[in-house]
Design a protein around this motif. Structure first.
Motif, PDB file in Angstrom:
ATOM      1  N   PRO A 181     -39.389   8.520 -32.449  1.00 17.40           N
ATOM      2  CA  PRO A 181     -39.600   7.080 -32.286  1.00 17.40           C
ATOM      3  C   PRO A 181     -38.923   6.497 -31.053  1.00 17.40           C
ATOM      4  CG  PRO A 181     -39.085   7.597 -34.570  1.00 17.40           C
ATOM      5  CD  PRO A 181     -38.834   8.835 -33.783  1.00 17.40           C
ATOM      6  N   LEU A 182     -37.771   7.038 -30.670  1.00 19.69           N
ATOM      7  CA  LEU A 182     -37.071   6.514 -29.508  1.00 19.69           C
ATOM      8  C   LEU A 182     -37.886   6.727 -28.235  1.00 19.69           C
ATOM      9  CD1 LEU A 182     -34.614   5.238 -28.190  1.00 19.69           C
ATOM     10  CD2 LEU A 182     -33.569   7.523 -28.088  1.00 19.69           C
ATOM     11  N   ALA A 183     -38.461   7.926 -28.082  1.00 19.44           N
ATOM     12  CA  ALA A 183     -39.250   8.223 -26.885  1.00 19.44           C
ATOM     13  C   ALA A 183     -40.457   7.299 -26.785  1.00 19.44           C
ATOM     14  CB  ALA A 183     -39.701   9.690 -26.903  1.00 19.44           C
ATOM     15  N   VAL A 184     -41.074   7.022 -27.925  1.00 20.08           N
ATOM     16  CA  VAL A 184     -42.243   6.137 -27.925  1.00 20.08           C
ATOM     17  C   VAL A 184     -41.830   4.695 -27.689  1.00 20.08           C
ATOM     18  CG1 VAL A 184     -44.132   5.251 -29.338  1.00 20.08           C
ATOM     19  CG2 VAL A 184     -43.594   7.692 -29.360  1.00 20.08           C
ATOM     20  N   THR A 185     -40.784   4.257 -28.370  1.00 14.59           N
ATOM     21  CA  THR A 185     -40.332   2.877 -28.231  1.00 14.59           C
ATOM     22  C   THR A 185     -39.854   2.584 -26.816  1.00 14.59           C
ATOM     23  OG1 THR A 185     -39.684   2.842 -30.559  1.00 14.59           O
ATOM     24  CG2 THR A 185     -38.778   1.121 -29.161  1.00 14.59           C
ATOM     25  N   GLN A 186     -39.251   3.553 -26.170  1.00 10.55           N
ATOM     26  CA  GLN A 186     -38.811   3.356 -24.783  1.00 10.55           C
ATOM     27  C   GLN A 186     -39.988   3.040 -23.872  1.00 10.55           C
ATOM     28  OE1 GLN A 186     -36.709   7.044 -24.069  1.00 10.55           O
ATOM     29  NE2 GLN A 186     -34.710   6.082 -24.401  1.00 10.55           N
ATOM     30  N   ARG A 187     -41.158   3.552 -24.205  1.00  6.92           N
ATOM     31  CA  ARG A 187     -42.328   3.343 -23.356  1.00  6.92           C
ATOM     32  C   ARG A 187     -43.090   2.068 -23.699  1.00  6.92           C
ATOM     33  NH1 ARG A 187     -41.157   8.662 -23.508  1.00  6.92           N
ATOM     34  NH2 ARG A 187     -41.603   9.895 -21.633  1.00  6.92           N
ATOM     35  N   VAL A 188     -43.185   1.745 -24.983  1.00  8.18           N
ATOM     36  CA  VAL A 188     -44.060   0.623 -25.350  1.00  8.18           C
ATOM     37  C   VAL A 188     -43.371  -0.445 -26.194  1.00  8.18           C
ATOM     38  CG1 VAL A 188     -46.147   2.009 -25.188  1.00  8.18           C
ATOM     39  CG2 VAL A 188     -44.948   1.864 -27.378  1.00  8.18           C
ATOM     40  N   GLY A 189     -42.075  -0.308 -26.422  1.00  6.60           N
ATOM     41  CA  GLY A 189     -41.372  -1.296 -27.238  1.00  6.60           C
ATOM     42  C   GLY A 189     -41.497  -2.704 -26.688  1.00  6.60           C
ATOM     43  N   ASP A 190     -41.474  -2.835 -25.357  1.00  5.04           N
ATOM     44  CA  ASP A 190     -41.544  -4.161 -24.746  1.00  5.04           C
ATOM     45  C   ASP A 190     -42.924  -4.802 -24.871  1.00  5.04           C
ATOM     46  OD1 ASP A 190     -38.913  -3.890 -24.010  1.00  5.04           O
ATOM     47  OD2 ASP A 190     -39.344  -3.331 -21.927  1.00  5.04           O
ATOM     48  N   LEU A 191     -43.927  -4.018 -25.254  1.00  9.66           N
ATOM     49  CA  LEU A 191     -45.284  -4.568 -25.352  1.00  9.66           C
ATOM     50  C   LEU A 191     -45.531  -5.286 -26.670  1.00  9.66           C
ATOM     51  CD1 LEU A 191     -47.351  -1.546 -23.953  1.00  9.66           C
ATOM     52  CD2 LEU A 191     -46.178  -3.371 -22.698  1.00  9.66           C
ATOM     53  N   GLN A 192     -44.572  -5.242 -27.591  1.00  6.36           N
ATOM     54  CA  GLN A 192     -44.787  -5.796 -28.921  1.00  6.36           C
ATOM     55  C   GLN A 192     -44.663  -7.318 -28.997  1.00  6.36           C
ATOM     56  OE1 GLN A 192     -43.122  -3.165 -32.277  1.00  6.36           O
ATOM     57  NE2 GLN A 192     -41.749  -2.764 -30.566  1.00  6.36           N
ATOM     58  N   VAL A 193     -44.326  -7.947 -27.906  1.00  2.00           N
ATOM     59  CA  VAL A 193     -44.122  -9.396 -27.934  1.00  2.00           C
ATOM     60  C   VAL A 193     -45.420 -10.122 -28.285  1.00  2.00           C
ATOM     61  CG1 VAL A 193     -42.216  -9.336 -26.311  1.00  2.00           C
ATOM     62  CG2 VAL A 193     -44.543  -9.563 -25.451  1.00  2.00           C
ATOM     63  N   ASP A 194     -45.287 -11.230 -29.011  1.00  5.33           N
ATOM     64  CA  ASP A 194     -46.455 -12.011 -29.394  1.00  5.33           C
ATOM     65  C   ASP A 194     -47.230 -12.441 -28.162  1.00  5.33           C
ATOM     66  OD1 ASP A 194     -45.805 -11.789 -32.052  1.00  5.33           O
ATOM     67  OD2 ASP A 194     -44.788 -13.732 -32.156  1.00  5.33           O
ATOM     68  N   GLY A 195     -48.546 -12.305 -28.252  1.00  9.37           N
ATOM     69  CA  GLY A 195     -49.408 -12.718 -27.156  1.00  9.37           C
ATOM     70  C   GLY A 195     -49.755 -11.610 -26.190  1.00  9.37           C
ATOM     71  N   HIS A 196     -49.022 -10.501 -26.219  1.00  8.73           N
ATOM     72  CA  HIS A 196     -49.349  -9.410 -25.306  1.00  8.73           C
ATOM     73  C   HIS A 196     -50.615  -8.708 -25.795  1.00  8.73           C
ATOM     74  CE1 HIS A 196     -49.140  -5.870 -22.814  1.00  8.73           C
ATOM     75  NE2 HIS A 196     -48.146  -6.417 -22.136  1.00  8.73           N
ATOM     76  N   PRO A 197     -51.578  -8.447 -24.911  1.00 14.06           N
ATOM     77  CA  PRO A 197     -52.844  -7.842 -25.353  1.00 14.06           C
ATOM     78  C   PRO A 197     -52.706  -6.442 -25.941  1.00 14.06           C
ATOM     79  CG  PRO A 197     -52.732  -7.943 -22.959  1.00 14.06           C
ATOM     80  CD  PRO A 197     -51.604  -8.772 -23.478  1.00 14.06           C
ATOM     81  N   LEU A 198     -51.616  -5.754 -25.634  1.00 11.65           N
ATOM     82  CA  LEU A 198     -51.423  -4.389 -26.148  1.00 11.65           C
ATOM     83  C   LEU A 198     -50.413  -4.319 -27.281  1.00 11.65           C
ATOM     84  CD1 LEU A 198     -51.350  -2.327 -22.821  1.00 11.65           C
ATOM     85  CD2 LEU A 198     -53.266  -2.644 -24.392  1.00 11.65           C
ATOM     86  N   ARG A 199     -49.997  -5.476 -27.802  1.00  7.03           N
ATOM     87  CA  ARG A 199     -48.920  -5.481 -28.801  1.00  7.03           C
ATOM     88  C   ARG A 199     -49.267  -4.663 -30.037  1.00  7.03           C
ATOM     89  NH1 ARG A 199     -51.630 -10.191 -28.850  1.00  7.03           N
ATOM     90  NH2 ARG A 199     -52.303 -11.126 -30.834  1.00  7.03           N
TER      91      ARG A 199
END
Length: 227
Positions: free
Chosen positions: A146-164
């Motif tokens: 999970p750490l390896a994945v979250t490091q890459r896409v964790g920041d995309l989870q914000v509300d409004g982001h098209p890839l969240r």
């Protein structure tokens, strides 16, 4: 690069229909981009040169895709490298994505992840950097890190982001693979509770949730899932 271009690249890279798209629409789908500035006389001469360069890149790109789709990976990747090195417009970026996908098709997951990471670290367009990070994350799901994945896409989870929601799916699947079922359920619930989630993704999430419920994982309020 506009959202429309980003959406075209996203859809067709994931569904392996790029060859038909580029043959039908040519360079106009991805727009005009000046790669080499030449001193020429007259506006019409400049327009002719620009169109000619992008058409040449389009032909080279399609030829490279044909090689890959025929299973000639070595020759196809070499041809894609040529487009990356000397192509016009946005074709170098597209070639880099297709090369990474070709590596994944051959089962060279580590190399494919490295290729996507390279795009994510060097690409000038933010949306394409994020897309590359997401593709790398999906390839890492089976590794259960999970750490390896979250490091890459964790920041995309914000509300409004098209890839969240795609990011939440990748993280949730990785948690599931790691046996961390509560954390996986939290991610999936965040997608299920998002009315803007695409229908096909929502359907997949429903299957994941059903599987977790069959294991006794009932979940909690997903309000903090994207933190």
């Amino acid at each position: 690069m506009s959202d429309e271009i980003f959406n075209e690249v996203n859809e067709d890279l994931r569904n392996e229909r790029m060859r038909k798209l580029w043959r039908q629409f040519g360079p106009w789908v991805i727009g005009a981009a000046v790669v080499i500035v030449l001193v020429v006389a007259g506006n019409e001469a400049w327009r002719w040169w620009q169109t000619s360069q992008q058409n040449n890149s389009a032909e080279q790109f399609v030829a490279a895709l044909d090689l890959v789709e025929e299973g000639n990976y070595e020759e196809g990747i070499a041809a894609l490298n040529e487009v990356e090195a000397s192509g016009a417009g946005n074709y170098p970026a597209l070639a880099s994505f297709r090369e990474a996908a070709a590596l994944a098709q051959q089962g060279k997951i580590d190399e494919a992840v490295a290729a996507y990471d390279g795009i994510a670290n060097t690409q000038g367009d933010q949306r394409l950097r994020e897309l590359a990070a997401l593709f790398a994350a999906y390839l890492l799901v089976d590794g259960g890190d999970p750490l390896a994945v979250t490091q890459r896409v964790g920041d995309l989870q914000v509300d409004g982001h098209p890839l969240r929601n795609a990011a939440r799916e990748a993280i949730g699947l990785t948690y599931y693979q790691a046996g961390e079922f509560e954390q996986a359920r939290t991610q999936f619930d965040a997608v299920a509770n998002d009315p803007a989630a695409p229908r096909n993704l929502a359907q997949r999430i429903g299957l994941y949730v059903a599987q977790l419920e069959s294991q006794g994982i009932t979940g909690t309020d997903a309000a903090g899932a994207s933190e």
